[in-house]
Design an enzyme around this catalytic site. Structure first.
Site, PDB file in Angstrom:
ATOM      1  N   LYS A 276       0.830  -1.189   0.000  1.00  0.00           N
ATOM      2  CA  LYS A 276       0.000   0.000   0.000  1.00  0.00           C
ATOM      3  C   LYS A 276       0.874   1.252   0.000  1.00  0.00           C
ATOM      4  CE  LYS A 276      -3.622  -2.169   2.850  1.00  0.00           C
ATOM      5  NZ  LYS A 276      -4.781  -2.046   1.953  1.00  0.00           N
ATOM      6  N   ARG A 350     -10.056 -12.013   1.831  1.00  0.00           N
ATOM      7  CA  ARG A 350     -10.920 -13.072   1.302  1.00  0.00           C
ATOM      8  C   ARG A 350     -10.234 -14.429   1.361  1.00  0.00           C
ATOM      9  NH1 ARG A 350     -11.174  -9.631  -4.027  1.00  0.00           N
ATOM     10  NH2 ARG A 350     -10.863  -8.110  -2.360  1.00  0.00           N
TER      11      ARG A 350
END
Length: 500
Positions: A276, A350
Site C-alpha cells: 500500500k 478473502r
C-alpha cells in the site's frame, strides 16, 4: 480503554445530587417526578427554556449552572421532541447526548428517566444507561500526558431515577453485557499493531473462557495439517505466526445446529508485496475489525446467557512483505481443495475468510453463518460510512439483518450476488483468482467467498466503512466503533434464541 462511569438505578423519590438531568417535550413540559425535583427552581427553568433557542427538540440540551431554588449544582434539560415521534433507538441516543454533556464531571449525576406523559419504561431506561456507557468510552491508555482541551473521560457516578428499580435493573442486565462486548471490540480495533499481533489477539480472545465460552486455538502446524493454504499464504511473510481461534457457546438445546459468525483478523495489512502507499497505512491496524466484532459478540452472548448454540471463528494473520512473502502469480490450495491464483497480495482478507468459512461449514454445519470483514475500499465508494455492505445467498437472512440493522442503527444495505460476476474472477491457471479487477470490487470479493459456504444460509458484511474511522456519533466518539456487535446480538435474540 476508559470506562470509568458507573450507572445504577434508584427510585424517583431519591433526592438528586450534583448534576440533575431531566427531560421535556417540544411543548416545554416536564413530568411529575421532574417537576417535583425542580421544586422552587421551576420558574427559573421555565424562563430559561422559553428565552433560549432550546425549544425542546429531540436531543437538544439546555445547561443551567446552579439555578436558584435547586439543591443540585447543575441542571441539564434534554429535549425529547414530540411524544408521537419517539422511537426506541432515541433513548440510546439520549443517553449518549447527556453523557457528552457531563463528560469531565467527576461527581454525582442523577437522571430522571421520565417523559412529560409517563415514566420511561424499563427497556427505555436500559437503553438510556447503555447510551451513557457507550458515549463514556475513551481509549487513551498510551497517553502519558494530557493537554488542555483534550476530550476528558467521564468518571461520574450516574444514578437513573426510575418508576420500577427492579424492572429497570432486569432490563439493563443483558444490555450491559452487550455494551461490554462493544467495548471489547473497540479496544481490540484501537490497539496498536505492535501490541496486538495474531498470538496476542488469540490470547485475548481466550479470556472469554471466563464467561463460559469454549476456546480452541489452531496454530500453524494444526492449520497446515488441515490444509488451510489460503490463510497461511497470507501470513507467511510475517515473523508473527498466524492463528485461528474457534469460540463455542452452548446455551441452546443439545445437538441443535449453531449460528456461526466468522471474522477477518488481519492484525496489520501492509498490502504485502503489492504494498500500500504510506499515506494512511497506519489505519490498517484496524483491518481486524471483523474479528474484533466476533469476539465482542461471543462475549455478549455468553455473558447474557443467550439461549442459543453459537460458534465464533476468527482467522488472525499479518500481511507483511519479507523475502518469504506471498507473490502475485502464486497459486494456493485452500482447505476446500479449490485453488486460487494470487493476482494482488493486498486482496488478502478473502483468502483468510475462505479457509475459516470452509472449516466452520464442514465442522459445525451451522443453521446460518454471517461473516464480517473490513474487506474492500470499494464498499466505501459505494456506500460511504453509514451502511455496511450486505451480500447473501439467502433472502430471509438478508431481510432479518436489514430489519435489525434499522432497529439498532447499525444499518446494512444489500448488494448483488449473481453468476454473471463469476467470470470476473476466472483464472487461466487456477480455479479462481483473488481479485476481479477495477469494477465491482466488493461484489467479486463476495462471489469468491460464496464458493466456500456450500448451501449454508450465509451473509457477508463488508464493514470497511463502519468498523473504524467512521463519523463520530452520539454514542461513539472512538476511532474503533465496535460496529456489528449490537446488530448481530439483536439478530440472535429476535430470530435464533430458543424461546422457553
Amino acid at each position: 480503554m476508559i470506562d470509568a462511569v458507573k450507572v445504577g438505578f434508584v427510585p424517583f423519590s431519591t433526592a438528586p445530587r450534583g448534576t440533575l438531568v431531566v427531560f421535556c417535550d417540544d411543548a416545554l413540559k416536564f413530568g411529575r417526578a421532574a417537576s417535583k425535583a425542580l421544586g422552587a427552581s421551576a420558574g427559573v427553568v421555565k424562563r430559561a427554556t422559553t428565552t433560549n433557542q432550546f425549544k425542546g427538540k429531540s436531543a437538544a440540551t439546555l445547561d443551567i449552572l446552579a439555578p436558584e431554588g435547586l439543591k443540585a449544582d447543575r441542571l441539564i434539560v434534554v429535549g425529547a421532541g414530540k411524544a408521537s415521534a419517539l422511537k426506541g433507538s432515541d433513548f440510546l441516543k439520549y443517553g449518549g447526548v447527556l453523557a457528552g454533556k457531563i463528560r469531565g464531571d467527576n461527581g454525582a449525576v442523577t437522571v430522571i428517566a421520565e417523559l412529560p406523559s409517563a415514566a420511561m419504561s424499563p427497556d427505555q431506561s436500559a437503553s438510556l444507561a447503555s447510551g451513557i456507557r457507550l458515549r463514556a468510552y475513551k481509549f487513551d491508555r498510551y497517553k502519558t500526558r494530557k493537554k488542555d482541551g483534550d476530550d476528558t473521560a467521564l468518571h461520574a457516578n450516574v444514578t437513573i431515577a426510575v418508576a420500577d428499580v427492579a424492572a429497570a435493573k432486569k432490563a439493563f442486565a443483558p444490555d450491559n453485557h452487550v455494551v461490554d462486548g462493544i467495548i471489547i471490540a473497540r479496544d481490540l480495533v484501537n490497539e496498536p499493531p505492535n501490541v496486538l499481533y495474531p498470538e496476542e489477539f488469540a490470547r485475548r480472545a481466550s479470556r472469554l473462557r471466563r464467561v463460559g465460552v469454549g476456546i480452541d486455538i489452531l496454530d500453524v502446524k494444526a492449520m497446515t495439517k488441515l490444509g488451510m493454504g489460503a490463510l497461511l499464504g497470507v501470513g507467511q511473510g510475517s515473523a508473527r505466526p498466524s492463528r485461528t481461534v474457534i469460540m463455542r457457546w452452548n446455551g441452546g438445546k443439545k445437538g441443535e445446529p449453531p449460528v456461526a459468525f466468522v471474522g477477518k483478523g488481519v492484525c496489520f495489512d501492509t498490502g504485502g508485496i503489492s504494498i500500500k502507499s504510506a499515506g494512511g497505512m497506519e489505519e490498517m491496524k484496524g483491518d481486524m475489525g471483523g474479528a474484533a466484532c466476533v469476539v465482542g459478540l461471543m462475549h455478549a452472548l455468553a455473558a447474557r446467557k443467550a439461549k442459543v448454540n453459537a460458534v465464533g471463528a476468527i482467522g488472525l494473520v499479518e500481511n507483511m512483505p519479507d523475502g518469504n512473502a506471498q507473490r502475485p502469480g502464486d497459486i494456493v490450495t485452500s482447505m476446500s481443495g479449490q485453488t486460487i491464483e494470487i493476482i494482488n497480495t493486498d486482496a488478502e482478507g478473502r483468502l483468510v475468510l475462505a479457509d475459516v468459512l470452509w472449516y466452520v461449514t464442514r465442522k459445525f454445519k451451522p443453521k446460518v453463518m454471517v461473516d464480517l470483514a473490513t474487506l474492500t475500499g470499494a464498499i466505501m465508494v459505494a456506500l460511504g460510512t453509514e451502511h455496511a455492505g450486505l451480500f447473501s445467498n439467502n433472502d430471509q437472512l438478508s431481510e432479518r439483518l436489514t430489519k435489525v440493522g434499522i432497529e439498532t442503527g447499525e444499518r446494512v444495505w444489500r448488494m448483488p450476488l449473481a453468476p454473471e460476476y463469476d467470470k470476473l474472477i476466472d483464472s487461466q491457471f487456477a480455479d479462481m483468482k483473488n481479485t476481479g479487477g477495477r469494477y465491482g470490487g466488493s461484489i467479486t470479493a463476495a462471489q469468491l467467498l460464496q464458493r466456500f459456504v456450500d448451501d449454508t444460509p450465509w451473509a457477508h458484511l463488508d464493514i470497511a466503512g463502519t468498523a473504524m474511522g467512521a463519523p463520530k456519533s452520539d454514542i461513539n466518539q472512538s476511532w474503533g466503533s465496535g460496529f456489528g456487535v449490537r446488530l448481530l446480538d439483536r439478530l440472535v435474540a429476535e430470530y435464533y434464541e430458543t424461546k422457553r
